[in-house]
Design an enzyme around this catalytic site. Structure first.
Site, PDB file in Angstrom:
ATOM      1  N   SER A   1       0.805  -1.224   0.000  1.00 13.54           N
ATOM      2  CA  SER A   1       0.000   0.000   0.000  1.00 13.54           C
ATOM      3  C   SER A   1       0.838   1.273   0.000  1.00 13.54           C
ATOM      4  CB  SER A   1      -0.936   0.020   1.217  1.00 13.54           C
ATOM      5  OG  SER A   1      -0.186  -0.139   2.402  1.00 13.54           O
TER       6      SER A   1
ATOM      7  N   ASP B   1      -2.435   8.153   8.244  1.00 16.42           N
ATOM      8  CA  ASP B   1      -3.446   7.322   8.910  1.00 16.42           C
ATOM      9  C   ASP B   1      -2.733   6.345   9.841  1.00 16.42           C
ATOM     10  OD1 ASP B   1      -2.357   5.391   7.255  1.00 16.42           O
ATOM     11  OD2 ASP B   1      -4.103   5.184   5.957  1.00 16.42           O
TER      12      ASP B   1
ATOM     13  N   HIS C   1       0.216   4.722   7.211  1.00 16.61           N
ATOM     14  CA  HIS C   1       0.871   5.264   6.020  1.00 16.61           C
ATOM     15  C   HIS C   1       1.360   6.702   6.203  1.00 16.61           C
ATOM     16  CE1 HIS C   1      -2.070   2.178   4.655  1.00 16.61           C
ATOM     17  NE2 HIS C   1      -0.982   1.756   4.028  1.00 16.61           N
TER      18      HIS C   1
END
Length: 334
Positions: free
Chosen positions: A11, A299, A302
Site C-alpha cells: 500500500s 493514517d 501510512h
C-alpha cells in the site's frame, strides 16, 4: 532518465490496483484519502496526496506507472512507460493479505510482470523489448505486511523464531527478484522496511504511546538480511545493479528530529478517530488535520504526502548511509 518504471509492492506504493479487487478490505478509494491530490479525488492511494511511486516517477521524468488491473483488458501501449503491480495488503509471502481478504501478493505481481514482458516482446520485437526492460527502473517496496503478520499470528511465531522468519522472507524475495531478472530487468531500486513499530496503530497499543520496539527490531533484522542478500545477488548476476534504500533510518530521523524535516507531529495520524487518531482508520466518518504537511503519518500505517516526498528525495539523491551501493540517480545512469 529511464524508458519505463515497473513498480512492485504494497500500500505504500499502490496507485489504485486494489480499487479493482472486489473482495479487498484494503481500499483507499473514498474520502478523506486524496484530499491533496489534484481534483481532491480519492484514487486508491493510501495517503492525502501523492505517494512514493508518484514522486519516484517524477524524479525519472515519467508519468506515474498506471495500475496493472486498470489496463489488463486492453492490449495497448501503456506498458511502454511502465506499469504498477503494487497492491495494498500485499506481502513477500502469499497469504499476508488474509486480514484484508484480497490483495495481489508478490508472486502474483511477478506473474503479471511476466505477462507484460511477453506482450512487450510481441509488440516491440524481442530486441527492442529486451533493451527497454534492461534500461527500465524496477522499484520494489514490500515486507511491512509480512512483519505485521508475524506479530498478528500466533501461528507464525510458533512455527518460526524471529530470525528464521526474516531469513525466510529474504530467501523468498530473492527468488522473486531472480524471476524479474530472468524476464530482462537489470536495474532495481529496493526499499527496506521502515520503523513500522512507530506507526500510530502500534503506538496506540502501548500505554506510553512509545514505538513497538520488538516490531522495529524484527524490521532491522530483516533489513540486514535484505542488504546481505542483494550483495550476494550482485555477485551471482554480475550485470544486475541495485540501489538499496534504508527506509528505516530515514523514517526514524523524521521521528527523532522532526523539526529538521519540517514536521511537528510524529505520533498521531492526521486522519482517523480516537487516541492518536488510531482507534478508527481514515474513513469518511473520521476527522483529518488541517496541517497535513507537518504530520509524518496520514493514517494508522501510512505516511503523508510530505513524508513520501522526503523519503524519495533521500532514495534518489541520498548519501551512502541511506542508499547504497548507488542512489537511484546513479543507478539509472549505469
Amino acid at each position: 532518465m529511464v524508458p519505463a518504471m515497473f513498480v512492485f509492492g504494497d500500500s505504500l506504493v499502490d496507485v489504485g490496483n486494489n480499487n479493482h479487487l472486489k473482495l479487498s478490505l484494503a481500499k483507499a478509494d473514498f474520502p478523506h484519502n486524496g484530499i491533496d491530490f489534484p481534483n481532491k479525488k480519492p484514487t486508491g492511494r493510501f495517503t492525502n496526496g501523492k505517494n512514493a511511486a508518484d514522486f519516484l516517477a517524477e524524479k525519472v521524468g515519467l508519468p506515474t506507472s498506471p495500475p496493472y488491473l486498470s489496463l489488463e483488458s486492453k492490449n495497448n501501449n501503456a506498458f511502454l512507460t511502465g506499469v504498477s503491480f503494487a497492491s495494498g495488503g500485499a506481502g513477500i509471502f502469499d497469504g499476508t493479505d488474509k486480514r484484508y481478504r484480497q490483495s495481489i501478493p508478490l508472486t502474483k505481481q511477478v506473474d503479471y510482470f511476466s505477462t507484460v514482458c511477453e506482450d512487450l516482446k510481441q509488440q516491440q520485437g524481442i530486441l527492442s523489448a529486451q533493451r527497454l526492460l534492461s534500461e527500465s527502473l524496477i522499484a520494489v517496496v514490500i515486507g511491512s505486511n509480512d512483519i505485521f503478520g508475524y506479530f498478528d499470528s500466533s501461528n507464525q511465531s510458533k512455527k518460526n523464531t524471529p530470525q528464521q522468519y526474516v531469513d525466510l522472507m529474504v530467501v523468498t524475495l530473492k527468488a522473486q527478484l531472480k524471476r524479474i531478472y530472468n524476464n530482462g530487468a537489470r536495474k532495481f531500486g529496493i526499499a527496506g522496511v521502515g520503523a513500522i513499530g512507530c506507526c500510530p496503530s502500534q503506538r496506540d497499543k502501548n500505554k506510553t504511546e512509545e514505538c513497538n520496539e520488538e516490531m522495529n527490531r524484527l524490521s532491522v533484522k530483516y533489513n540486514e538480511g535484505l542488504a546481505g542478500m542483494l550483495k550476494e545477488l550482485k555477485s551471482e548476476l554480475q550485470d544486475i545493479n541495485y540501489s538499496y534504500f534504508n527506509t528505516y533510518s530515514v523514517l526514524l530521523n523524521f521521528i527523532q528530529n522532526p523539526k529538521a524535516y519540517g514536521f511537528a507531529e510524529v505520533k498521531a495520524a492526521c486522519c482517523g478517530l480516537g487516541n492518536l487518531k488510531a482507534k478508527v482508520a481514515c474513513l469518511p466518518i473520521s476527522t483529518y488535520c488541517s496541517n497535513r504537511t507537518d504530520h509524518v503519518f496520514w493514517d494508522l500505517f501510512h505516511p503523508t504526502e510530505a513524508a513520501h516526498r522526503l523519503i524519495i528525495d533521500s532514495f534518489f539523491d541520498g548519501p551512502p548511509q541511506y542508499t547504497f551501493p548507488l542512489n537511484v540517480r546513479q543507478l539509472v545512469k549505469v
